[in-house]
Design a protein around this motif. Structure first.
Motif, mmCIF file in Angstrom:
data_model
loop_
_atom_site.group_PDB
_atom_site.id
_atom_site.type_symbol
_atom_site.label_atom_id
_atom_site.label_comp_id
_atom_site.label_asym_id
_atom_site.label_seq_id
_atom_site.Cartn_x
_atom_site.Cartn_y
_atom_site.Cartn_z
ATOM 1 N N ILE A 37 0.832 -1.193 0.000
ATOM 2 C CA ILE A 37 0.000 0.000 0.000
ATOM 3 C C ILE A 37 0.871 1.249 0.000
ATOM 4 O O ILE A 37 0.606 2.203 -0.740
ATOM 5 C CB ILE A 37 -0.973 -0.015 1.196
ATOM 6 C CG1 ILE A 37 -1.974 -1.154 1.025
ATOM 7 C CG2 ILE A 37 -1.680 1.321 1.356
ATOM 8 C CD1 ILE A 37 -2.869 -1.387 2.209
ATOM 9 N N VAL A 38 1.939 1.243 0.797
ATOM 10 C CA VAL A 38 2.867 2.374 0.818
ATOM 11 C C VAL A 38 3.487 2.554 -0.565
ATOM 12 O O VAL A 38 3.550 3.673 -1.090
ATOM 13 C CB VAL A 38 3.960 2.174 1.890
ATOM 14 C CG1 VAL A 38 5.016 3.261 1.811
ATOM 15 C CG2 VAL A 38 3.345 2.133 3.284
ATOM 16 N N LEU A 39 3.911 1.456 -1.168
ATOM 17 C CA LEU A 39 4.503 1.505 -2.508
ATOM 18 C C LEU A 39 3.499 2.040 -3.524
ATOM 19 O O LEU A 39 3.826 2.902 -4.345
ATOM 20 C CB LEU A 39 4.992 0.110 -2.914
ATOM 21 C CG LEU A 39 5.650 -0.029 -4.282
ATOM 22 C CD1 LEU A 39 6.942 0.759 -4.337
ATOM 23 C CD2 LEU A 39 5.910 -1.494 -4.570
ATOM 24 N N GLY A 40 2.274 1.571 -3.475
ATOM 25 C CA GLY A 40 1.247 2.018 -4.408
ATOM 26 C C GLY A 40 0.902 3.489 -4.247
ATOM 27 O O GLY A 40 0.774 4.220 -5.230
ATOM 28 N N VAL A 41 0.738 3.944 -3.007
ATOM 29 C CA VAL A 41 0.387 5.342 -2.756
ATOM 30 C C VAL A 41 1.519 6.264 -3.199
ATOM 31 O O VAL A 41 1.281 7.287 -3.860
ATOM 32 C CB VAL A 41 0.037 5.560 -1.267
ATOM 33 C CG1 VAL A 41 -0.038 7.035 -0.916
ATOM 34 C CG2 VAL A 41 -1.264 4.862 -0.926
ATOM 35 N N LEU A 42 2.759 5.917 -2.859
ATOM 36 C CA LEU A 42 3.884 6.746 -3.278
ATOM 37 C C LEU A 42 4.037 6.764 -4.796
ATOM 38 O O LEU A 42 4.315 7.810 -5.384
ATOM 39 C CB LEU A 42 5.178 6.255 -2.617
ATOM 40 C CG LEU A 42 5.328 6.573 -1.135
ATOM 41 C CD1 LEU A 42 6.555 5.867 -0.558
ATOM 42 C CD2 LEU A 42 5.435 8.067 -0.917
ATOM 43 N N SER A 43 3.850 5.620 -5.441
ATOM 44 C CA SER A 43 3.948 5.559 -6.900
ATOM 45 C C SER A 43 2.863 6.414 -7.547
ATOM 46 O O SER A 43 3.135 7.201 -8.462
ATOM 47 C CB SER A 43 3.819 4.115 -7.386
ATOM 48 O OG SER A 43 4.847 3.327 -6.873
ATOM 49 N N PHE A 44 1.625 6.251 -7.083
ATOM 50 C CA PHE A 44 0.512 7.018 -7.638
ATOM 51 C C PHE A 44 0.726 8.516 -7.440
ATOM 52 O O PHE A 44 0.514 9.315 -8.357
ATOM 53 C CB PHE A 44 -0.808 6.571 -7.006
ATOM 54 C CG PHE A 44 -1.998 7.321 -7.503
ATOM 55 C CD1 PHE A 44 -2.521 7.065 -8.760
ATOM 56 C CD2 PHE A 44 -2.582 8.305 -6.716
ATOM 57 C CE1 PHE A 44 -3.621 7.771 -9.231
ATOM 58 C CE2 PHE A 44 -3.682 9.014 -7.173
ATOM 59 C CZ PHE A 44 -4.197 8.745 -8.439
ATOM 60 N N ALA A 45 1.138 8.922 -6.243
ATOM 61 C CA ALA A 45 1.349 10.347 -5.957
ATOM 62 C C ALA A 45 2.468 10.920 -6.827
ATOM 63 O O ALA A 45 2.348 12.036 -7.351
ATOM 64 C CB ALA A 45 1.672 10.543 -4.476
ATOM 65 N N THR A 46 3.546 10.159 -7.004
ATOM 66 C CA THR A 46 4.660 10.629 -7.829
ATOM 67 C C THR A 46 4.224 10.826 -9.272
ATOM 68 O O THR A 46 4.477 11.871 -9.878
ATOM 69 C CB THR A 46 5.843 9.636 -7.754
ATOM 70 O OG1 THR A 46 6.241 9.495 -6.388
ATOM 71 C CG2 THR A 46 7.013 10.134 -8.572
ATOM 72 N N VAL A 47 3.565 9.828 -9.840
ATOM 73 C CA VAL A 47 3.119 9.924 -11.232
ATOM 74 C C VAL A 47 2.109 11.056 -11.376
ATOM 75 O O VAL A 47 2.187 11.857 -12.317
ATOM 76 C CB VAL A 47 2.545 8.572 -11.710
ATOM 77 C CG1 VAL A 47 1.856 8.721 -13.047
ATOM 78 C CG2 VAL A 47 3.644 7.532 -11.790
ATOM 79 N N LEU A 48 1.148 11.161 -10.469
ATOM 80 C CA LEU A 48 0.131 12.210 -10.551
ATOM 81 C C LEU A 48 0.760 13.598 -10.490
ATOM 82 O O LEU A 48 0.439 14.469 -11.307
ATOM 83 C CB LEU A 48 -0.899 12.043 -9.432
ATOM 84 C CG LEU A 48 -2.001 13.091 -9.390
ATOM 85 C CD1 LEU A 48 -2.936 12.927 -10.590
ATOM 86 C CD2 LEU A 48 -2.772 12.981 -8.098
ATOM 87 N N LEU A 49 1.645 13.820 -9.534
ATOM 88 C CA LEU A 49 2.272 15.142 -9.415
ATOM 89 C C LEU A 49 3.125 15.472 -10.631
ATOM 90 O O LEU A 49 3.167 16.631 -11.072
ATOM 91 C CB LEU A 49 3.091 15.215 -8.122
ATOM 92 C CG LEU A 49 2.272 15.230 -6.837
ATOM 93 C CD1 LEU A 49 3.174 15.133 -5.622
ATOM 94 C CD2 LEU A 49 1.413 16.488 -6.769
ATOM 95 N N LEU A 50 3.802 14.474 -11.190
ATOM 96 C CA LEU A 50 4.614 14.742 -12.378
ATOM 97 C C LEU A 50 3.735 15.005 -13.600
ATOM 98 O O LEU A 50 4.059 15.861 -14.428
ATOM 99 C CB LEU A 50 5.577 13.589 -12.638
ATOM 100 C CG LEU A 50 6.736 13.485 -11.651
ATOM 101 C CD1 LEU A 50 7.564 12.242 -11.923
ATOM 102 C CD2 LEU A 50 7.612 14.732 -11.697
ATOM 103 N N VAL A 51 2.638 14.301 -13.725
ATOM 104 C CA VAL A 51 1.726 14.543 -14.849
ATOM 105 C C VAL A 51 1.117 15.939 -14.740
ATOM 106 O O VAL A 51 0.907 16.613 -15.757
ATOM 107 C CB VAL A 51 0.636 13.445 -14.910
ATOM 108 C CG1 VAL A 51 -0.477 13.815 -15.861
ATOM 109 C CG2 VAL A 51 1.266 12.121 -15.320
ATOM 110 N N LEU A 52 0.863 16.413 -13.526
ATOM 111 C CA LEU A 52 0.332 17.766 -13.337
ATOM 112 C C LEU A 52 1.331 18.846 -13.758
ATOM 113 O O LEU A 52 0.939 19.989 -13.968
ATOM 114 C CB LEU A 52 -0.101 17.974 -11.886
ATOM 115 C CG LEU A 52 -1.345 17.191 -11.441
ATOM 116 C CD1 LEU A 52 -1.609 17.416 -9.962
ATOM 117 C CD2 LEU A 52 -2.553 17.575 -12.288
ATOM 118 N N THR A 53 2.618 18.506 -13.870
ATOM 119 C CA THR A 53 3.611 19.464 -14.345
ATOM 120 C C THR A 53 3.815 19.345 -15.859
ATOM 121 O O THR A 53 4.792 19.846 -16.391
ATOM 122 C CB THR A 53 4.963 19.277 -13.623
ATOM 123 O OG1 THR A 53 5.467 17.981 -13.892
ATOM 124 C CG2 THR A 53 4.836 19.511 -12.142
#
Length: 188
Positions: A113-129
Motif C-alpha cells: 500500500i505504501v509503494l502504491g500510494v507513493l507511486s501514484f502520488a509521484t506519477v500524478l504530481l509529475l503529470v500535473l507538471t
C-alpha cells in the motif's frame, strides 16, 4: 525483547515477521549485478518464477532503479525535477530507508500500500507538471530494464527460508513425501 510502554502507547521492539524486514531491505548493489548469477531461463515458467522472486528480494533496489530512470527523463524540465525531488523525500522517509513499518492511526500499513500510494502520488504530481509523456516513457523503460534483469538474474544464491518461499507461493518440496505411493500396482 519485551514491548516498551510510552505515553503514546506500546511500541514493539521486535519485528512482526521476517518477511516484512526482508522486503524492506535494500540489497547490496554488487549482489544485484553479480555477473556469475546471470543465466538464461530454461522456460517461461522459470522466467516467471525468477521475476517473482527477484521482485520480492530486490524490491527496494528495483524501486531505486525505476526512480532514477524517471528522474533521468526529467532532465530538461526543471519544474518537474523540483516536484520529483520533493516526492523523493517522501520516498526516502516512508519507503527506501525506513526500517520500520509505516503506522497510521495505530494501524500498520502494508508495504504494498505504501509503494502504491507513493507511486501514484509521484506519477500524478509529475503529470500535473505537464511531463506525462516523459513519465510514461521513463516508466516503460524502467519496467523493461527491471523485467529483463529479474528474468535473467538467477535465484539459486538467495538462500530463502521455507517461510519466505511459501509466502511467495513457492513451497519447498525437498524432502517431502511423494503424493502417490511409489509401490504397489497402478491402474491402467
Amino acid at each position: 525483547m519485551s514491548p516498551t510502554t510510552t505515553t503514546y502507547g506500546t511500541i514493539n521492539s521486535t519485528p512482526t515477521s521476517t518477511s516484512t524486514s526482508a522486503k524492506r531491505t535494500r540489497r547490496p548493489w554488487p549482489e544485484l549485478f553479480s555477473i556469475s548469477s546471470f543465466s538464461l531461463p530454461i522456460s517461461s515458467a522459470e522466467a516467471k518464477t525468477r521475476i517473482k522472486l527477484n521482485l520480492s528480494y530486490f524490491r527496494v533496489n528495483y524501486v531505486i532503479i525505476m526512480l532514477t530512470i524517471v528522474f533521468l527523463t526529467l532532465l530538461w524540465h526543471p519544474t518537474s525535477m523540483i516536484v520529483f525531488l520533493i516526492t523523493f523525500i517522501f520516498w526516502w522517509f516512508f519507503y527506501l530507508f525506513n526500517d520500520n513499518p509505516v503506522v497510521v492511526f495505530n494501524k500498520t500499513v502494508d508495504d504494498n500500500i505504501v509503494l502504491g500510494v507513493l507511486s501514484f502520488a509521484t506519477v500524478l504530481l509529475l503529470v500535473l507538471t505537464h511531463v506525462g509523456v516523459n513519465v510514461l516513457v521513463g516508466l516503460i523503460i524502467g519496467v523493461v530494464v527491471v523485467g529483463v534483469h529479474a528474468a535473467f538474474r538467477g535465484t539459486e544464491d538467495f538462500g530463502f527460508s521455507v517461510e519466505v518461499e511459501e509466502e511467495n507461493g513457492l513451497p519447498s518440496v525437498v524432502g517431502s513425501q511423494p503424493l502417490r505411493p511409489t509401490s504397489g500396482y497402478n491402474r491402467i
